[in-house]
Scaffold this active site. Sequence first.
Site, PDB file in Angstrom:
ATOM      1  N   GLU A 162       0.839  -1.208   0.000  1.00 54.73           N
ATOM      2  CA  GLU A 162       0.000   0.000   0.000  1.00 54.73           C
ATOM      3  C   GLU A 162       0.876   1.260   0.000  1.00 54.73           C
ATOM      4  O   GLU A 162       0.607   2.221  -0.725  1.00 54.73           O
ATOM      5  CB  GLU A 162      -0.928   0.000   1.216  1.00 54.73           C
ATOM      6  CG  GLU A 162      -1.821   1.225   1.290  1.00 54.73           C
ATOM      7  CD  GLU A 162      -2.205   1.618   2.701  1.00 54.73           C
ATOM      8  OE1 GLU A 162      -2.127   0.768   3.609  1.00 54.73           O
ATOM      9  OE2 GLU A 162      -2.568   2.783   2.906  1.00 54.73           O
ATOM     10  N   ASP A 197       0.637   3.758  -3.120  1.00 51.66           N
ATOM     11  CA  ASP A 197       0.210   5.141  -2.916  1.00 51.66           C
ATOM     12  C   ASP A 197       1.089   6.088  -3.743  1.00 51.66           C
ATOM     13  O   ASP A 197       0.591   6.966  -4.464  1.00 51.66           O
ATOM     14  CB  ASP A 197       0.324   5.436  -1.412  1.00 51.66           C
ATOM     15  CG  ASP A 197      -0.029   6.869  -1.060  1.00 51.66           C
ATOM     16  OD1 ASP A 197       0.864   7.730  -1.183  1.00 51.66           O
ATOM     17  OD2 ASP A 197      -1.174   7.122  -0.689  1.00 51.66           O
ATOM     18  N   ASP A 236      -7.110   1.346   0.252  1.00 46.30           N
ATOM     19  CA  ASP A 236      -5.758   0.870   0.583  1.00 46.30           C
ATOM     20  C   ASP A 236      -5.400  -0.364  -0.247  1.00 46.30           C
ATOM     21  O   ASP A 236      -4.284  -0.499  -0.750  1.00 46.30           O
ATOM     22  CB  ASP A 236      -5.656   0.496   2.073  1.00 46.30           C
ATOM     23  CG  ASP A 236      -5.690   1.715   2.984  1.00 46.30           C
ATOM     24  OD1 ASP A 236      -5.567   2.841   2.472  1.00 46.30           O
ATOM     25  OD2 ASP A 236      -5.856   1.529   4.201  1.00 46.30           O
ATOM     26  N   GLU A 260      -4.516   0.586  -3.716  1.00 48.77           N
ATOM     27  CA  GLU A 260      -3.144   1.079  -3.802  1.00 48.77           C
ATOM     28  C   GLU A 260      -2.154  -0.090  -3.813  1.00 48.77           C
ATOM     29  O   GLU A 260      -1.222  -0.136  -4.623  1.00 48.77           O
ATOM     30  CB  GLU A 260      -2.839   2.009  -2.618  1.00 48.77           C
ATOM     31  CG  GLU A 260      -3.595   3.321  -2.705  1.00 48.77           C
ATOM     32  CD  GLU A 260      -3.518   4.170  -1.439  1.00 48.77           C
ATOM     33  OE1 GLU A 260      -3.703   5.381  -1.542  1.00 48.77           O
ATOM     34  OE2 GLU A 260      -3.295   3.629  -0.333  1.00 48.77           O
TER      35      GLU A 260
HETATM   36 MN    MN Z   1      -3.835   4.293   1.734  1.00 49.10          MN
END
Ligand code: MN
Length: 235
Positions: free
Chosen positions: A48, A52, A120, A123
Amino acid sequence: MLASSSKSFEDLERALGYQFRDKSLLLQAITHKSYASEHALKNYETLEFLGDSLINFFVVDLLISQFPEAPEGELAMMKSYFVSEDYLYELAEELSLDLYLLVGGKKKNNNNISPSLLSDTFEALWAAIYLDCGKSADQTKAIFHKLYKDRIIEAAKKGEYKRDYKTLLQEETQKRWKERPVYRVINVEGPHHNRVFEIECSIREYRATAKGKSKKMAEHLAAKKVLELIKSSEG
Ligand code: MN
């Protein structure tokens, strides 16, 4: 190995237009720490973290090449909208990522996965692709842009990032009646890789329904309709 509730990866890979060489990376991307600790698996948190940054890069790269004349402040506004939890949640829902997610403990019921948890995972998914294809940022970016370039550009041109109808509606109803509108899922139809959500938005005597490929999008459209109803009732 997978929980009975989780789907096989085929549909997800088809939706992404990418086939994983190393399925364990994909498995890690959908594994919440609550499930990981119960099953001695790796969780998605470091993926994650990387994903991101990758998504930030893919979005900024797209915006810069598409809107070379836009001032930095405008680009920053666009970027923050397109990498927001809400927006990524919408993309995650379209991929039906909630159906794949492995959560343990009290979170076992997949019906109530929070937007932040699902965004999340989304990502993490992009970091998994990046690692799986041999850390080719170009290849990963090409997959991301193939899926999302057109919609991001279109939304940016429409100024969607400036207009959030749910917020506008709530501001209006708070001001008039000190009440908030209520959103309700009326129907979910279609195969799991192509679901359509129907949402009803209501406040007092005002009521509208709308369909969308994500709950968020359907809510957004229903809120827009209700806002129009309220405004037009003023005569
Ligand atoms: Mn996140």
